[in-house]
Structure formats: structure tokens, C-alpha cells
Design a protein around this motif. Structure first.
Motif, PDB file in Angstrom:
ATOM      1  N   ALA A  17       0.835  -1.200   0.000  1.00 20.26           N
ATOM      2  CA  ALA A  17       0.000   0.000   0.000  1.00 20.26           C
ATOM      3  C   ALA A  17       0.871   1.252   0.000  1.00 20.26           C
ATOM      4  CB  ALA A  17      -0.912   0.014   1.220  1.00 20.26           C
ATOM      5  N   GLY A  18       0.239   2.372  -0.267  1.00 17.92           N
ATOM      6  CA  GLY A  18       0.875   3.679  -0.118  1.00 17.92           C
ATOM      7  C   GLY A  18       0.782   4.118   1.338  1.00 17.92           C
ATOM      8  N   PRO A  19       0.446   5.374   1.599  1.00 20.63           N
ATOM      9  CA  PRO A  19       0.462   5.898   2.970  1.00 20.63           C
ATOM     10  C   PRO A  19      -0.368   5.075   3.961  1.00 20.63           C
ATOM     11  CG  PRO A  19       0.229   7.681   1.393  1.00 20.63           C
ATOM     12  CD  PRO A  19       0.132   6.409   0.600  1.00 20.63           C
ATOM     13  N   ALA A  20       0.239   4.775   5.119  1.00 19.22           N
ATOM     14  CA  ALA A  20      -0.367   3.877   6.098  1.00 19.22           C
ATOM     15  C   ALA A  20      -1.684   4.401   6.647  1.00 19.22           C
ATOM     16  CB  ALA A  20       0.621   3.623   7.239  1.00 19.22           C
ATOM     17  N   ARG A  21      -1.746   5.699   6.914  1.00 14.60           N
ATOM     18  CA  ARG A  21      -2.955   6.234   7.527  1.00 14.60           C
ATOM     19  C   ARG A  21      -4.145   6.133   6.572  1.00 14.60           C
ATOM     20  NH1 ARG A  21      -3.067  11.968  10.445  1.00 14.60           N
ATOM     21  NH2 ARG A  21      -1.088  11.993   9.356  1.00 14.60           N
ATOM     22  N   ARG A  22      -3.893   6.403   5.292  1.00 13.66           N
ATOM     23  CA  ARG A  22      -4.961   6.293   4.291  1.00 13.66           C
ATOM     24  C   ARG A  22      -5.441   4.844   4.168  1.00 13.66           C
ATOM     25  NH1 ARG A  22      -3.455   8.018  -1.758  1.00 13.66           N
ATOM     26  NH2 ARG A  22      -2.549   5.921  -1.766  1.00 13.66           N
ATOM     27  N   PHE A  49       1.758  -4.012   3.742  1.00 16.15           N
ATOM     28  CA  PHE A  49       3.017  -3.310   3.965  1.00 16.15           C
ATOM     29  C   PHE A  49       2.832  -1.925   3.353  1.00 16.15           C
ATOM     30  CE2 PHE A  49       4.852  -7.750   3.356  1.00 16.15           C
ATOM     31  CZ  PHE A  49       5.080  -7.975   4.703  1.00 16.15           C
ATOM     32  N   PRO A  50       2.558  -0.907   4.159  1.00 19.17           N
ATOM     33  CA  PRO A  50       2.399   0.436   3.593  1.00 19.17           C
ATOM     34  C   PRO A  50       3.759   1.155   3.513  1.00 19.17           C
ATOM     35  CG  PRO A  50       1.148   0.130   5.649  1.00 19.17           C
ATOM     36  CD  PRO A  50       2.189  -0.926   5.583  1.00 19.17           C
ATOM     37  N   TRP A  51       4.029   1.697   2.345  1.00 18.94           N
ATOM     38  CA  TRP A  51       5.198   2.565   2.162  1.00 18.94           C
ATOM     39  C   TRP A  51       4.687   3.920   1.722  1.00 18.94           C
ATOM     40  CZ3 TRP A  51       6.452  -2.648   0.547  1.00 18.94           C
ATOM     41  CH2 TRP A  51       7.507  -3.211   1.272  1.00 18.94           C
ATOM     42  N   GLU A  52       5.122   4.968   2.391  1.00 18.79           N
ATOM     43  CA  GLU A  52       4.577   6.307   2.135  1.00 18.79           C
ATOM     44  C   GLU A  52       4.727   6.711   0.669  1.00 18.79           C
ATOM     45  OE1 GLU A  52       2.933   8.272   4.745  1.00 18.79           O
ATOM     46  OE2 GLU A  52       2.988   6.191   5.406  1.00 18.79           O
ATOM     47  N   HIS A  53       5.829   6.293   0.035  1.00 18.31           N
ATOM     48  CA  HIS A  53       6.099   6.763  -1.330  1.00 18.31           C
ATOM     49  C   HIS A  53       6.188   5.610  -2.321  1.00 18.31           C
ATOM     50  CE1 HIS A  53       6.622  10.671   0.429  1.00 18.31           C
ATOM     51  NE2 HIS A  53       7.519  10.189   1.259  1.00 18.31           N
ATOM     52  N   ALA A  54       5.448   4.537  -2.062  1.00 17.21           N
ATOM     53  CA  ALA A  54       5.489   3.383  -2.969  1.00 17.21           C
ATOM     54  C   ALA A  54       5.002   3.774  -4.363  1.00 17.21           C
ATOM     55  CB  ALA A  54       4.607   2.270  -2.411  1.00 17.21           C
ATOM     56  N   ALA A  55       5.738   3.371  -5.382  1.00 16.41           N
ATOM     57  CA  ALA A  55       5.284   3.585  -6.756  1.00 16.41           C
ATOM     58  C   ALA A  55       4.157   2.604  -7.060  1.00 16.41           C
ATOM     59  CB  ALA A  55       6.441   3.360  -7.725  1.00 16.41           C
ATOM     60  N   PRO A  56       3.208   3.006  -7.907  1.00 14.12           N
ATOM     61  CA  PRO A  56       2.113   2.082  -8.204  1.00 14.12           C
ATOM     62  C   PRO A  56       2.592   0.837  -8.948  1.00 14.12           C
ATOM     63  CG  PRO A  56       1.949   4.091  -9.545  1.00 14.12           C
ATOM     64  CD  PRO A  56       3.075   4.296  -8.595  1.00 14.12           C
ATOM     65  N   GLY A  57       1.955  -0.297  -8.679  1.00  9.87           N
ATOM     66  CA  GLY A  57       2.267  -1.520  -9.400  1.00  9.87           C
ATOM     67  C   GLY A  57       1.573  -1.545 -10.755  1.00  9.87           C
TER      68      GLY A  57
END
Ligand code: ZN
Length: 310
Positions: A13-18, A62-70
Motif C-alpha cells: 500500500a501507499g500511505p499507512a494512515r490512508r 506493507f504500507p510505504w509512504e512513497h510506494a510507486a504504483p504496481g
């Protein structure tokens, strides 16, 4: 009786809070464990599920704040679906609209009504109206009444070059049986497992390979009751199918082995025991950050770098 089927699904995932807000606030799942990625303790590992975090209901990120989209492609989980009572589809259509969730028009698959939608990272999800599922237990979260709440996984759809090699693993190792074919999909079902009992195999030769990123499923875990059952499955995978399987890893809430199935999807075999109530009371699951023993000495350092959830 041996219970087979999906144990959990883990995605990026992207940002954990979202991510937390969507799965608890919009879909009404319970946050059943708040821990870190055991292989990278500076990132969250969030577990969502039913009231007890029972196998077949657990979706983890696994949330990463700046993960690039798959990018969706061959060798990947195309869609992850949840069971809801058949009479709840109208409620959910309205709820997705009112929360601005990207969704498709409901369609029929294998005789069931399917409402496909995306999470904030573009992960492909669906709600499936399953007659009789209203009798199954539900967690009342996000202001969603129990009678329409999610009942755990319906199943996953895997996008593969060819369905047959993966079907053989599901049948001979995990106890699934073919339950039908429709529109290029081979449906495999784990007998006696209403929750998490379906794996749909979509053979789509010629498609591009998947690229992992935010919105991608990282792996699908299947159930083994205990270490002995897991070892029996590993023996079949290595001796009958010639596959390489990792050593067992202790994930605190289950014990796991991993292997790449012939279609390219990362599979895990996770034990049903000991479950999520091993390090906090069942009625306060997900309340505080839980760390494996080896990271406890670094707790304050870890807490300082984890992105805020509230
Ligand atoms: Zn896993």
C-alpha cells in the motif's frame, strides 16, 4: 477435519494512515494487529480481519509512504474478493458511491453478484453477494450494521499464463477441487471452507508480466492446521512438484514457509496456530504496537520512525 483455503492475503500500500482509514472506516474491517514488517522494522505491517482475525478473513498490508504504483500482469493476484450477504449488495453500492470509491457496475459471475472496486492505491477488490453468508459471524466496524458487514474473503483471482499447473498445486497440495469454468476462468474451491475457499485461475497467455508496487498483492497464504500439516504440504511440493520452499519463519501469529508456484505467484503456507491473541487480549486486538521479541530493545527508535496513524 482438515480445513483448507486461504489463510491471509498480503498486499503493498501507499500511505499507512490512508490504508488504515479505508479498511476500517469504509470497509468496516477490524484492525487486528498493528506491528512492523519483520524484515524491515521501520515500516508498518497492518493486519485487518474479522473480530478474532480468523484464518480466511485476514488482509494485511506493507504500507510505504512513497510506494510507486504496481502494474497488473501475469503471475499476480488480479482481484481479492470479500463475502457479504446477498441482500447487502444495495447497501454496499450506495456506500461505495457515497465514499467516492471507484467501482464497476455489478455483474454476475458463477451465478453470484459481484461488485468490483478499487482501494485508494488502485488495488482490485470485489464484494460478492453470497446467499447464506448472513449466518456467518461478522465484525461491526465503521458504523456498518452486522447484517450487511463483510464475512471474510470470498477468494482471489490469479492472472496466469496457463491455469493448469497452478490448479494442480491447489488440488494436490491444498485440497481444492475444480468447481466450474466460466469466461476463461477455472474456479477452484476448497471443500468445507466457506470463508476464503475460492481461487479463480484466469489463463491469459501473452499478457505482460506483473510489476509489484502500491496496489499489488505481494502473496497469498494458504492454511495449514499446524506444523505437521505444513510439513506434509512442503514434502508434496518438493517431492511431487520439484519446487523450492523456504525454511519455516516464525511470524509470531503463525509460522510460514514460502514458494513461487508454477504460474509465478508467491504462495505461503501459514499455520492456523497460535493466532492473534498470543500477545494482546482478544477484545483489544490492534490497540497498541506489537513487536517481535528481537525488536523490543529498539522500540523507542522504531516508534519514532514509523509514520503516524492518527
Ligand atoms: Zn504472509
Amino acid at each position: 477435519m482438515q480445513i483448507n483455503g486461504i489463510h491471509h492475503v498480503t498486499a503493498i500500500a501507499g500511505p499507512a494512515r490512508r490504508n488504515l482509514d479505508f479498511y476500517t472506516g469504509v470497509l468496516g474491517l477490524r484492525l487486528v494487529k498493528k506491528t512492523v514488517n519483520f524484515d524491515d522494522p521501520t515500516t508498518w505491517h497492518l493486519y485487518f480481519g474479522d473480530a478474532g482475525g480468523n484464518p480466511g478473513t485476514i488482509l494485511t498490508f506493507f504500507p510505504w509512504e512513497h510506494a510507486a504504483p504496481g502494474r497488473l500482469g501475469i503471475g499476480e493476484t488480479q482481484e481479492t474478493s470479500f463475502r457479504v450477504p446477498a441482500a447487502a449488495m444495495g447497501y454496499w453500492t450506495h456506500r461505495l458511491v457515497s465514499h467516492g470509491v471507484v467501482h464497476d457496475v455489478p455483474q454476475k459471475r458463477f451465478g453470484e453478484t459481484v461488485l468490483a472496486f478499487r482501494d485508494p492505491d488502485g488495488m482490485r477488490l470485489a464484494l460478492v453477494g453470497v446467499p447464506g453468508s448472513e449466518a456467518e459471524p461478522a465484525w461491526e466496524g465503521g458504523g456498518i450494521p452486522a447484517e450487511v458487514a463483510i464475512r471474510g474473503f470470498h477468494g482471489v483471482t490469479l492472472l496466469l499464463d496457463k491455469a493448469e499447473p497452478t490448479a494442480a498445486i491447489l488440488a494436490e497440495v491444498f485440497g481444492f477441487a475444480e468447481a466450474g469454468r466460466e469466461g476463461g476462468i477455472v474456479r477452484m474451491r476448497a471443500p468445507g471452507s466457506p470463508v476464503g475457499g475460492i481461487v479463480d485461475l484466469r489463463g491469459a497467455g501473452g499478457f505482460l508480466p506483473a510489476r509489484m508496487g502500491a496496489g499489488s498483492v505481494h502473496h497469498v497464504a494458504f492454511r495449514a492446521a499446524d506444523d505437521a500439516e505444513q510439513a506434509r504440504m512442503v514434502a508434496l511440493l518438493t517431492e511431487r512438484f520439484g519446487l523450492r520452499v523456504t525454511e519455516q519463519r516464525d511470524r509470531n501469529y503463525f509460522r510460514s514457509v514460502y514458494f513461487r508456484e508454477p504460474g509465478g505467484v508467491l504462495f505461503e503456507i501459514a499455520t492456523d496456530d497460535p493466532g492473534f491473541a498470543i500477545d494482546e487480549p482478544a477484545d483489544s486486538l490492534g490497540g497498541t504496537l506489537k513487536l517481535p521479541a528481537r525488536y523490543e530493545a529498539r522500540r523507542s527508535e522504531i516508534e519514532a520512525v514509523l509514520p503516524a496513524l492518527d
